[in-house]
Design an enzyme around this catalytic site. Structure first.
Site, PDB file in Angstrom:
ATOM      1  N   ASP A  13       0.809  -1.226   0.000  1.00  0.00           N
ATOM      2  CA  ASP A  13       0.000   0.000   0.000  1.00  0.00           C
ATOM      3  C   ASP A  13       0.838   1.270   0.000  1.00  0.00           C
ATOM      4  O   ASP A  13       0.440   2.295   0.560  1.00  0.00           O
ATOM      5  CB  ASP A  13      -0.966   0.019   1.204  1.00  0.00           C
ATOM      6  CG  ASP A  13      -1.887  -1.180   1.206  1.00  0.00           C
ATOM      7  OD1 ASP A  13      -2.254  -1.645   0.110  1.00  0.00           O
ATOM      8  OD2 ASP A  13      -2.253  -1.645   2.306  1.00  0.00           O
ATOM      9  N   LYS A  16       1.917   2.168  -5.056  1.00  0.00           N
ATOM     10  CA  LYS A  16       2.516   1.602  -6.274  1.00  0.00           C
ATOM     11  C   LYS A  16       1.639   1.885  -7.491  1.00  0.00           C
ATOM     12  O   LYS A  16       2.120   2.279  -8.552  1.00  0.00           O
ATOM     13  CB  LYS A  16       2.699   0.077  -6.122  1.00  0.00           C
ATOM     14  CG  LYS A  16       3.650  -0.318  -5.011  1.00  0.00           C
ATOM     15  CD  LYS A  16       3.744  -1.831  -4.855  1.00  0.00           C
ATOM     16  CE  LYS A  16       2.491  -2.486  -4.321  1.00  0.00           C
ATOM     17  NZ  LYS A  16       2.137  -2.162  -2.952  1.00  0.00           N
ATOM     18  N   GLY A  40      -4.475  -4.348  -3.740  1.00  0.00           N
ATOM     19  CA  GLY A  40      -5.451  -3.300  -4.035  1.00  0.00           C
ATOM     20  C   GLY A  40      -4.669  -2.079  -4.445  1.00  0.00           C
ATOM     21  O   GLY A  40      -3.987  -1.469  -3.620  1.00  0.00           O
ATOM     22  N   HIS A  41      -4.678  -1.759  -5.731  1.00  0.00           N
ATOM     23  CA  HIS A  41      -3.893  -0.636  -6.248  1.00  0.00           C
ATOM     24  C   HIS A  41      -4.834   0.479  -6.695  1.00  0.00           C
ATOM     25  O   HIS A  41      -5.743   0.244  -7.498  1.00  0.00           O
ATOM     26  CB  HIS A  41      -3.008  -1.095  -7.410  1.00  0.00           C
ATOM     27  CG  HIS A  41      -2.013  -2.147  -7.010  1.00  0.00           C
ATOM     28  ND1 HIS A  41      -1.221  -2.806  -7.898  1.00  0.00           N
ATOM     29  CD2 HIS A  41      -1.691  -2.641  -5.790  1.00  0.00           C
ATOM     30  CE1 HIS A  41      -0.454  -3.661  -7.239  1.00  0.00           C
ATOM     31  NE2 HIS A  41      -0.725  -3.581  -5.960  1.00  0.00           N
TER      32      HIS A  41
HETATM   33  P1  GDP Z   1      -0.679   0.300  -3.575  1.00  0.00           P
HETATM   34  O1  GDP Z   1      -1.292  -0.970  -3.094  1.00  0.00           O
HETATM   35  O2  GDP Z   1       0.781   0.370  -3.299  1.00  0.00           O
HETATM   36  O3  GDP Z   1      -0.985   0.602  -5.019  1.00  0.00           O
HETATM   37  O4  GDP Z   1      -1.326   1.462  -2.707  1.00  0.00           O
HETATM   38  P2  GDP Z   1      -2.892   1.657  -2.337  1.00  0.00           P
HETATM   39  O5  GDP Z   1      -3.602   2.129  -3.525  1.00  0.00           O
HETATM   40  O6  GDP Z   1      -3.416   0.438  -1.655  1.00  0.00           O
HETATM   41  O7  GDP Z   1      -2.800   2.759  -1.212  1.00  0.00           O
HETATM   42  C1  GDP Z   1      -2.206   3.999  -1.442  1.00  0.00           C
HETATM   43  C2  GDP Z   1      -3.243   5.097  -1.184  1.00  0.00           C
HETATM   44  O8  GDP Z   1      -2.579   6.332  -1.117  1.00  0.00           O
HETATM   45  C3  GDP Z   1      -4.267   5.231  -2.283  1.00  0.00           C
HETATM   46  O9  GDP Z   1      -5.475   5.654  -1.712  1.00  0.00           O
HETATM   47  C4  GDP Z   1      -3.672   6.328  -3.172  1.00  0.00           C
HETATM   48  O10 GDP Z   1      -4.664   7.042  -3.914  1.00  0.00           O
HETATM   49  C5  GDP Z   1      -3.049   7.219  -2.120  1.00  0.00           C
HETATM   50  N1  GDP Z   1      -1.857   7.975  -2.550  1.00  0.00           N
HETATM   51  C6  GDP Z   1      -0.831   7.579  -3.346  1.00  0.00           C
HETATM   52  N2  GDP Z   1       0.106   8.530  -3.406  1.00  0.00           N
HETATM   53  C7  GDP Z   1      -0.307   9.551  -2.631  1.00  0.00           C
HETATM   54  C8  GDP Z   1       0.251  10.823  -2.261  1.00  0.00           C
HETATM   55  O11 GDP Z   1       1.365  11.193  -2.641  1.00  0.00           O
HETATM   56  N3  GDP Z   1      -0.506  11.589  -1.419  1.00  0.00           N
HETATM   57  C9  GDP Z   1      -1.722  11.201  -0.949  1.00  0.00           C
HETATM   58  N4  GDP Z   1      -2.375  12.017  -0.130  1.00  0.00           N
HETATM   59  N5  GDP Z   1      -2.265  10.035  -1.275  1.00  0.00           N
HETATM   60  C10 GDP Z   1      -1.580   9.215  -2.100  1.00  0.00           C
HETATM   61  P1  IMO Z   2      -0.869  -4.201  -2.196  1.00  0.00           P
HETATM   62  O1  IMO Z   2      -0.448  -4.779  -3.531  1.00  0.00           O
HETATM   63  C1  IMO Z   2      -0.962  -4.563   2.156  1.00  0.00           C
HETATM   64  C2  IMO Z   2      -0.988  -8.636   3.796  1.00  0.00           C
HETATM   65  C3  IMO Z   2      -2.265  -9.054   4.527  1.00  0.00           C
HETATM   66  C4  IMO Z   2      -1.669 -10.000   5.557  1.00  0.00           C
HETATM   67  C5  IMO Z   2      -0.551 -10.694   4.780  1.00  0.00           C
HETATM   68  C6  IMO Z   2      -0.933 -12.056   4.212  1.00  0.00           C
HETATM   69  O2  IMO Z   2      -2.153  -3.477  -2.231  1.00  0.00           O
HETATM   70  O3  IMO Z   2       0.255  -3.441  -1.583  1.00  0.00           O
HETATM   71  P2  IMO Z   2      -2.478 -12.763   2.148  1.00  0.00           P
HETATM   72  O4  IMO Z   2      -3.912 -12.527   1.881  1.00  0.00           O
HETATM   73  O5  IMO Z   2      -1.554 -12.247   1.111  1.00  0.00           O
HETATM   74  O6  IMO Z   2      -2.182 -14.207   2.472  1.00  0.00           O
HETATM   75  O7  IMO Z   2      -2.187 -11.949   3.522  1.00  0.00           O
HETATM   76  O8  IMO Z   2      -0.216  -9.819   3.716  1.00  0.00           O
HETATM   77  N1  IMO Z   2      -1.203  -8.143   2.419  1.00  0.00           N
HETATM   78  C7  IMO Z   2      -1.142  -6.850   2.078  1.00  0.00           C
HETATM   79  N2  IMO Z   2      -0.989  -5.735   2.820  1.00  0.00           N
HETATM   80  N3  IMO Z   2      -1.056  -4.460   0.817  1.00  0.00           N
HETATM   81  C8  IMO Z   2      -1.182  -5.558   0.039  1.00  0.00           C
HETATM   82  O9  IMO Z   2      -1.151  -5.512  -1.308  1.00  0.00           O
HETATM   83  C9  IMO Z   2      -1.281  -6.823   0.677  1.00  0.00           C
HETATM   84  N4  IMO Z   2      -1.435  -8.097   0.220  1.00  0.00           N
HETATM   85  C10 IMO Z   2      -1.371  -8.890   1.301  1.00  0.00           C
HETATM   86  O10 IMO Z   2      -2.903  -7.945   5.102  1.00  0.00           O
HETATM   87  O11 IMO Z   2      -1.071  -9.262   6.597  1.00  0.00           O
HETATM   88 MG    MG Z   3      -2.817  -1.606  -1.824  1.00  0.00          MG
END
Ligand code: GDP
Ligand code: IMO
Ligand code: MG
Length: 423
Positions: A13, A16, A40-41
């Site tokens: 999270d 990316k 979850g991206h």
């Molecule tokens: P990922 O799994 O690495 O793709 O990240 P997620 O999407 O799960 O979580 C990142 C969250 O931060 C999302 O809600 C993005 O929209 C938000 N985000 C990403 N970059 C920034 C930033 O520079 N500032 C803020 N405020 N939010 C950001």
């Molecule tokens: P993105 O791509 C954050 C965590 C789960 C749990 C552990 C194992 O959005 O960064 P699993 O279901 O993979 O067997 O769970 O890994 N986890 C993540 N945490 N971002 C993710 O993906 C994750 N994918 C798995 O919360 O702790």
């Molecule tokens: Mg994510």
């Protein structure tokens, strides 16, 4: 450089999706190599938010080929739901390709994920319950069902029958659960297979040709370094290798195919699920990061645990992934905090710990040692050049570079595609 791996440098999270979407603008191919619908991206474009789980984050560009590689565990139901939802928003899927070797997540994987977590009680990992661990277990146990099996109705019927017989024994006899029905599962999943067949190909061959002919390829990381099966906080990890080394196996390319390795981190640290987190904060600053940073999981909606930035973790990410530079997202979330801290190392029983330990029990009673920095109050969400950032914000980025031994090439100041500073 034409080929770049984008990898999570913390516990996932890190933002990316946003960076991949930005870089995909100039990419010919975006490849997801590991994980499954546990990811979850988030991609935000012009105020519209897209939440992607299995679909690569380059999908918003119609000319970019988006590949789901052999290292991904693919839930057919989830990927089709995503395709349908995004199609309704006008996204095109004629350049989506799924590798024939990718393993298929089936209902018994999700059921077993749920039952295993429940039976672990207080020792539960806090998985996303998307069937990830059980599907990768079948893969290494050599009983998994791959896309190539799935799209052949005869092979699928036979493999599903023998697997389900075995899994139902575990579900009923070990966990005391209810058996799953073969016929209805076969019918439902045959329907999904028919729809997915046209997307399938040998993507390793496609990528070999693409890299050789100088095409621009982005390897999209899911999860993060500290969730890696070998290098992460085992057993509180995912069941794949979400590090750059894992991308080679998961995309079916050799290591020389990847030229640049960009680590994605937040300006602080978060984690979802159980397991150690040395710099976790249970105070007003932790609440600020949770609320101002909207730190709620994209996949499960769970509140993310929040804490200060940890240079011990980032040094691990630099080392394991061979990072050539870092992107630091969410610098805007720190705005308004008077003082900022970065853990430089830990202290345990009077001894200095500079490297993240293999034995996570050593982290019990391990105290992070912090360096403190001034904060800033100016709104930085509209800043587009590094020079325009407040001096305190610049100093914070310089400190990260010094503590991690890696250049920061991108700074995120908001969720939207254009809220990024390139240095
Ligand atoms: P990922 O799994 O690495 O793709 O990240 P997620 O999407 O799960 O979580 C990142 C969250 O931060 C999302 O809600 C993005 O929209 C938000 N985000 C990403 N970059 C920034 C930033 O520079 N500032 C803020 N405020 N939010 C950001
Ligand atoms: P993105 O791509 C954050 C965590 C789960 C749990 C552990 C194992 O959005 O960064 P699993 O279901 O993979 O067997 O769970 O890994 N986890 C993540 N945490 N971002 C993710 O993906 C994750 N994918 C798995 O919360 O702790
Ligand atoms: Mg994510």
């Amino acid at each position: 450089m034409n080929t770049t791996a984008l990898v999570g440098a913390q516990w996932g999270d890190e933002g990316k999706g946003k960076i991949i979407d930005i870089l995909a603008q100039k990419a010919d191919y975006v490849v997801r190599a590991t994980g499954g619908s546990n990811a979850g991206h988030t991609v935000v474009e012009g105020g519209k938010t897209y939440k992607l789980h299995l679909i690569p984050s380059g999908i918003l560009y119609p000319d970019t080929v988006n590949i789901i590689g052999n290292g991904v565990v693919l839930d057919p139901k989830v990927v089709l739901e995503e395709i349908d939802e995004l199609s309704a928003l006008g996204v095109k899927f004629d350049k989506l390709v799924i590798d024939l070797r990718a393993h298929v997540v089936l209902p018994y994987h999700k059921e077993l994920d749920e039952l295993a977590e429940k039976s672990k009680g207080k020792d539960a990992i806090g998985t996303t319950k998307r069937g990830i661990g059980p599907c990768y277990s079948d893969k290494t146990d050599r009983i998994g069902i791959r896309m190539i099996d799935f799209i052949d109705p005869e092979v699928f019927a036979q493999k599903l029958k023998s697997n389900l017989e075995f899994k139902n024994k575990i579900i009923t006899k070990v966990y005391g659960g209810k058996p799953l029905d073969y016929k209805s599962m076969l019918d439902e999943y045959n329907g999904y297979a028919k729809r997915l067949k046209g997307f399938c190909a040998d993507t390793g061959v496609m990528l070999y040709d693409a890299v050789k002919s100088g095409k621009r390829v982005i390897f999209e990381g899911a999860q993060g370094t500290l969730l890696d099966l070998d290098s992460g906080t085992y057993p509180f990890v995912t069941s794949s290798h979400p590090i750059t080394g894992g991308f080679c196996a998961g995309a079916g390319v050799g290591p020389t195919a990847i030229k640049e390795c960009l680590g994605i981190a937040k300006s602080y640290t978060t984690r979802v699920g159980a397991g150690p987190f040395p710099t976790e904060l249970d105070d007003e600053v932790g609440k600020h990061l949770l609320n101002v940073g909207h730190e709620f999981g994209t996949t499960t909606g769970r509140a993310r645990r929040c804490g200060w930035l940890d240079a011990v973790i980032l040094r691990l990410a630099v080392r394991i992934n061979g990072l050539t530079s870092l992107a630091i997202n969410k610098l805007d979330t720190l705005t308004g905090l008077k003082k900022l801290k970065i853990a430089t190392h830990y202290v345990k029983d009077g001894k200095t710990v500079n490297d993240f330990p293999a034995d996570i029990s050593l982290l019990d009673g391990c105290m992070p040692v912090y360096e403190e920095y001034d904060g800033w109050t100016e709104d930085i969400s509209g800043v587009r050049s590094f020079d325009e950032l407040p001096i305190a914000a610049k100093n914070y980025i310089y400190a990260i570079e010094k503590l991690c031994g890696c250049r920061v090439s991108i700074v995120g100041v908001g969720p939207d595609r254009d809220q990024s500073i390139f240095r």
